[in-house]
Write a protein that holds these residues in place. Structure first.
Motif, PDB file in Angstrom:
ATOM      1  N   ARG A 118      21.958  77.371  52.876  1.00  7.49           N
ATOM      2  CA  ARG A 118      22.817  77.343  51.691  1.00  7.49           C
ATOM      3  C   ARG A 118      24.173  77.962  51.998  1.00  7.49           C
ATOM      4  NH1 ARG A 118      20.733  79.686  46.011  1.00  7.49           N
ATOM      5  NH2 ARG A 118      19.505  77.770  46.196  1.00  7.49           N
ATOM      6  N   ARG A 119      24.184  79.101  52.689  1.00  7.43           N
ATOM      7  CA  ARG A 119      25.449  79.781  52.988  1.00  7.43           C
ATOM      8  C   ARG A 119      26.277  78.994  53.989  1.00  7.43           C
ATOM      9  NH1 ARG A 119      28.760  82.757  50.578  1.00  7.43           N
ATOM     10  NH2 ARG A 119      26.980  83.877  49.718  1.00  7.43           N
ATOM     11  N   TYR A 120      25.646  78.563  55.070  1.00  9.50           N
ATOM     12  CA  TYR A 120      26.388  77.829  56.089  1.00  9.50           C
ATOM     13  C   TYR A 120      26.797  76.440  55.594  1.00  9.50           C
ATOM     14  CZ  TYR A 120      24.821  81.436  59.375  1.00  9.50           C
ATOM     15  OH  TYR A 120      24.600  82.625  60.027  1.00  9.50           O
ATOM     16  N   GLY A 121      25.970  75.842  54.754  1.00  5.75           N
ATOM     17  CA  GLY A 121      26.329  74.539  54.206  1.00  5.75           C
ATOM     18  C   GLY A 121      27.614  74.599  53.399  1.00  5.75           C
ATOM     19  N   ALA A 122      27.788  75.671  52.625  1.00  6.13           N
ATOM     20  CA  ALA A 122      29.021  75.825  51.849  1.00  6.13           C
ATOM     21  C   ALA A 122      30.225  75.955  52.776  1.00  6.13           C
ATOM     22  CB  ALA A 122      28.903  77.048  50.942  1.00  6.13           C
ATOM     23  N   ALA A 123      30.073  76.656  53.902  1.00  8.14           N
ATOM     24  CA  ALA A 123      31.182  76.799  54.843  1.00  8.14           C
ATOM     25  C   ALA A 123      31.538  75.457  55.489  1.00  8.14           C
ATOM     26  CB  ALA A 123      30.824  77.823  55.917  1.00  8.14           C
ATOM     27  N   TRP A 124      30.535  74.675  55.872  1.00  9.71           N
ATOM     28  CA  TRP A 124      30.814  73.369  56.468  1.00  9.71           C
ATOM     29  C   TRP A 124      31.452  72.427  55.449  1.00  9.71           C
ATOM     30  CZ3 TRP A 124      31.262  72.876  61.350  1.00  9.71           C
ATOM     31  CH2 TRP A 124      30.445  73.566  62.231  1.00  9.71           C
ATOM     32  N   GLN A 125      31.013  72.480  54.206  1.00  8.72           N
ATOM     33  CA  GLN A 125      31.624  71.639  53.177  1.00  8.72           C
ATOM     34  C   GLN A 125      33.086  71.994  52.975  1.00  8.72           C
ATOM     35  OE1 GLN A 125      29.100  72.199  49.743  1.00  8.72           O
ATOM     36  NE2 GLN A 125      27.280  71.636  50.896  1.00  8.72           N
ATOM     37  N   GLN A 126      33.394  73.289  52.948  1.00 10.16           N
ATOM     38  CA  GLN A 126      34.779  73.710  52.781  1.00 10.16           C
ATOM     39  C   GLN A 126      35.626  73.280  53.966  1.00 10.16           C
ATOM     40  OE1 GLN A 126      35.151  77.897  52.004  1.00 10.16           O
ATOM     41  NE2 GLN A 126      37.384  77.823  51.802  1.00 10.16           N
ATOM     42  N   ALA A 127      35.082  73.386  55.173  1.00  8.78           N
ATOM     43  CA  ALA A 127      35.821  72.956  56.360  1.00  8.78           C
ATOM     44  C   ALA A 127      36.075  71.449  56.326  1.00  8.78           C
ATOM     45  CB  ALA A 127      35.052  73.338  57.624  1.00  8.78           C
ATOM     46  N   MET A 128      35.101  70.679  55.870  1.00  9.98           N
ATOM     47  CA  MET A 128      35.289  69.236  55.799  1.00  9.98           C
ATOM     48  C   MET A 128      36.331  68.866  54.747  1.00  9.98           C
ATOM     49  SD  MET A 128      34.452  66.428  57.218  1.00  9.98           S
ATOM     50  CE  MET A 128      33.003  66.868  58.172  1.00  9.98           C
ATOM     51  N   ARG A 129      36.377  69.582  53.617  1.00 11.67           N
ATOM     52  CA  ARG A 129      37.403  69.313  52.603  1.00 11.67           C
ATOM     53  C   ARG A 129      38.796  69.637  53.150  1.00 11.67           C
ATOM     54  NH1 ARG A 129      35.611  68.234  47.510  1.00 11.67           N
ATOM     55  NH2 ARG A 129      37.705  68.669  46.711  1.00 11.67           N
ATOM     56  N   LEU A 130      38.903  70.715  53.926  1.00 15.08           N
ATOM     57  CA  LEU A 130      40.186  71.026  54.549  1.00 15.08           C
ATOM     58  C   LEU A 130      40.597  69.938  55.534  1.00 15.08           C
ATOM     59  CD1 LEU A 130      39.840  74.872  55.201  1.00 15.08           C
ATOM     60  CD2 LEU A 130      41.447  73.770  53.638  1.00 15.08           C
ATOM     61  N   ALA A 131      39.625  69.401  56.269  1.00 16.04           N
ATOM     62  CA  ALA A 131      39.933  68.333  57.218  1.00 16.04           C
ATOM     63  C   ALA A 131      40.445  67.090  56.498  1.00 16.04           C
ATOM     64  CB  ALA A 131      38.693  68.000  58.046  1.00 16.04           C
ATOM     65  N   LEU A 132      39.828  66.733  55.378  1.00 10.22           N
ATOM     66  CA  LEU A 132      40.318  65.599  54.596  1.00 10.22           C
ATOM     67  C   LEU A 132      41.707  65.873  54.050  1.00 10.22           C
ATOM     68  CD1 LEU A 132      37.043  64.696  52.641  1.00 10.22           C
ATOM     69  CD2 LEU A 132      38.042  63.454  54.568  1.00 10.22           C
ATOM     70  N   TRP A 133      41.949  67.114  53.668  1.00  7.09           N
ATOM     71  CA  TRP A 133      43.256  67.512  53.157  1.00  7.09           C
ATOM     72  C   TRP A 133      44.326  67.353  54.239  1.00  7.09           C
ATOM     73  CZ3 TRP A 133      43.678  72.455  49.660  1.00  7.09           C
ATOM     74  CH2 TRP A 133      44.927  72.479  49.032  1.00  7.09           C
ATOM     75  N   VAL A 134      44.008  67.807  55.456  1.00  3.84           N
ATOM     76  CA  VAL A 134      44.953  67.681  56.565  1.00  3.84           C
ATOM     77  C   VAL A 134      45.188  66.211  56.902  1.00  3.84           C
ATOM     78  CG1 VAL A 134      45.245  68.127  59.034  1.00  3.84           C
ATOM     79  CG2 VAL A 134      44.425  69.940  57.535  1.00  3.84           C
ATOM     80  N   ARG A 135      44.154  65.403  56.838  1.00  9.60           N
ATOM     81  CA  ARG A 135      44.295  63.992  57.182  1.00  9.60           C
ATOM     82  C   ARG A 135      45.109  63.214  56.152  1.00  9.60           C
ATOM     83  NH1 ARG A 135      39.302  60.060  56.455  1.00  9.60           N
ATOM     84  NH2 ARG A 135      40.040  60.436  54.322  1.00  9.60           N
ATOM     85  N   ASP A 136      44.833  63.445  54.861  1.00 10.60           N
ATOM     86  CA  ASP A 136      45.457  62.654  53.806  1.00 10.60           C
ATOM     87  C   ASP A 136      46.741  63.262  53.273  1.00 10.60           C
ATOM     88  OD1 ASP A 136      43.243  61.029  54.081  1.00 10.60           O
ATOM     89  OD2 ASP A 136      42.141  61.995  52.442  1.00 10.60           O
ATOM     90  N   GLY A 137      46.989  64.540  53.552  1.00  8.50           N
ATOM     91  CA  GLY A 137      48.185  65.180  53.040  1.00  8.50           C
ATOM     92  C   GLY A 137      48.081  65.621  51.598  1.00  8.50           C
TER      93      GLY A 137
END
Length: 482
Positions: A366-385
């Protein structure tokens, strides 16, 4: 008239940036010794403190190692298998899979989890790729030995981060030169040491995200301690040291008392001399299997005997006691640490002893899953602007940390389908049956091929053109045929 040219922020660090770098470096260096000590226990490289009582000076260099910290940490990490990322609404997750595969996250995740359990924390840094606009975002796992994060407890997010590492290959620097990367909400700054003793900026990535693109993957957090704690606790280190000292004591005992000690009463001096009258060494006297002893002047034969050899059973029982204590600290079944009994436990008993380990694994997921989800949202943010839609939630798919039998999983799934709780063709059904993400994808592909063949067969029965089966409208309207 003298004209002063202001310092360009692209080349020089501002005073605020320098102060922030000094603060973050001091924080990172302060914790490095404690992190390296945990790493030494994990690798079996810790130096056991000698009490100076039972170990002679000749055996000061004797080093005993017991790998319980590694066993305990790896037993927990081995149950944390990240399999996939997907959108919670069930939409196509190809964009998430592309980012994950480009960064090899499913292999890198195990390294990140292991470091988080050993050190108490791990960092996920997100940035733009180095191959242009078409390059997927970069997600890298960073060790806390080289990185730190300034945390805002009220906002529950980072305000600045610093990474100090070896200079990247694209930077013209010496082989041993270090570089720093300062992560700020609006930009990422890379700098090298300058000849004047300061820092020289070599690159600024102006991303204007408004958030620091670094996620902390913390282990065993508390409300007053968001940094995290290692699984190698002071209790674990204490028991490890005690067990190592006991093993060292067994080694010393084997050197001095492993072979039985002999005694001779009433022997003359000649019994300890060779044929030429020279005194035998202590070792030659000891290993003599047949002792030829003369009678004394009164005609009495010397008395020969031996003391009982050292019995290590008492020490092994103490080591077993330490193993049981260590198993309670890690939540492991005792047999994983080498403690066994004469009556082996049944399969159900073994699974019941793993209940605590399974629960600990579920908490980490549960804890690590939240961290990976946040990292993936940041990656989408960097990709799409632009930030992703908050209404679309990302889910992480993990392998079941428990160890149920295949028959038990299949039986439970069949009962849920028969009761009408789950549809037979649902992806949730496949997941509950214990299939991995790759196996579920193959099942979905097989179902699509089977559905396509059935449509062709029904069109052939109705006399329709076979090429109409290639149209999505015909496939979607298949329910109305017949």
């Amino acid at each position: 008239m003298t004209v002063s040219i202001p310092e360009l922020p692209l080349v020089y660090l501002s005073d605020d940036e320098l102060a922030l770098i000094n603060l973050l470096r001091a924080d990172m260096l302060r914790d490095r010794w404690a992190l390296q000590m945990r790493d030494a226990y994990f690798n079996g490289e810790q130096l056991v403190r000698d009490l100076g009582i039972s170990i002679p000076p000749q055996l000061k260099g004797l080093h005993t190692v017991i790998g319980w910290p590694r066993v305990g940490v790896e037993s927990l990490e081995e149950r944390l298998d990240l399999e996939a990322f997907r959108w919670a609404d069930g939409s196509d997750s190809a964009d998430l899979a592309e980012i994950a595969e480009a960064n090899d996250l499913f292999d890198e995740s195990s390294l990140a989890h292991l470091d988080s359990l050993v050190y108490g924390r791990e960092y996920l840094a997100v940035g733009s790729g180095d191959c242009g606009d078409d390059c997927p975002p970069l997600i890298s796992a960073e060790s806390p030995l080289d990185m730190t994060l300034m945390w805002d407890a009220r906002l529950r997010m980072g305000t600045a981060a610093l990474r100090e590492c070896a200079a990247d290959s694209f930077v013209e620097s010496g082989p041993e030169e270090r570089m720093i990367v300062l992560y700020l909400p609006d930009q990422t700054v890379m700098a090298l040491p300058s000849e004047s003793g300061g820092w020289e900026v070599v690159d600024r990535d102006i991303h204007n995200l408004g958030v620091v693109p670094v996620v902390r993957m913390a282990n065993r957090q508390r409300t007053a301690d968001r940094v995290g704690k290692s699984e190698i606790t002071p209790e674990v280190m204490s028991i490890t040291d005690a067990a190592c000292r006991r093993l060292m004591g067994m080694e010393v005992a084997a050197e001095f008392f492993g072979a039985p000690q002999r005694y001779i009463l009433g022997a003359s001096e000649s019994a300890f001399q060779d044929a030429e009258g020279n005194a035998k060494s202590a070792w030659e006297t000891y290993i003599g299997r047949v002792l030829a002893l003369e009678r004394d002047e009164d005609g009495q034969v010397p008395t020969v005997g031996q003391f009982a050899a050292h019995d290590p059973t008492g020490m092994t029982k103490i080591v077993d006691l330490y193993a049981r204590i260590m198993s309670s600290q890690f939540g492991l079944p005792p047999h994983m640490l080498g403690y066994t009994t004469d009556n082996p436990a049944s399969a159900d008993a073994i699974r019941s002893t793993e209940a605590k380990l399974v629960k600990r694994s579920e908490r980490r997921i549960r804890r690590y899953g939240a961290a990976w989800q946040q990292a993936m949202r940041l990656a989408l943010w960097v990709r799409d602007g632009e930030p992703p839609d908050k209404t679309r939630r990302i889910e992480t798919v993990w392998r079941n940390p428990a160890t149920p039998t295949v028959a038990a999983q299949a039986d439970a799934t069949v009962k849920l389908v028969q009761a009408g709780i789950l549809p037979a063709d649902s992806d949730v059904t496949l997941e509950m049956a214990g299939l991995s993400e790759g196996q579920r994808q193959r099942v979905r592909a097989d179902r699509q091929r089977t559905a396509g063949r059935s449509v062709l067969d029904r069109l052939a029965e109705l006399g329709g053109p076979a090429d109409e089966a290639q149209s999505p409208e015909v496939v979607d309207g298949d329910a109305g045929l017949g």
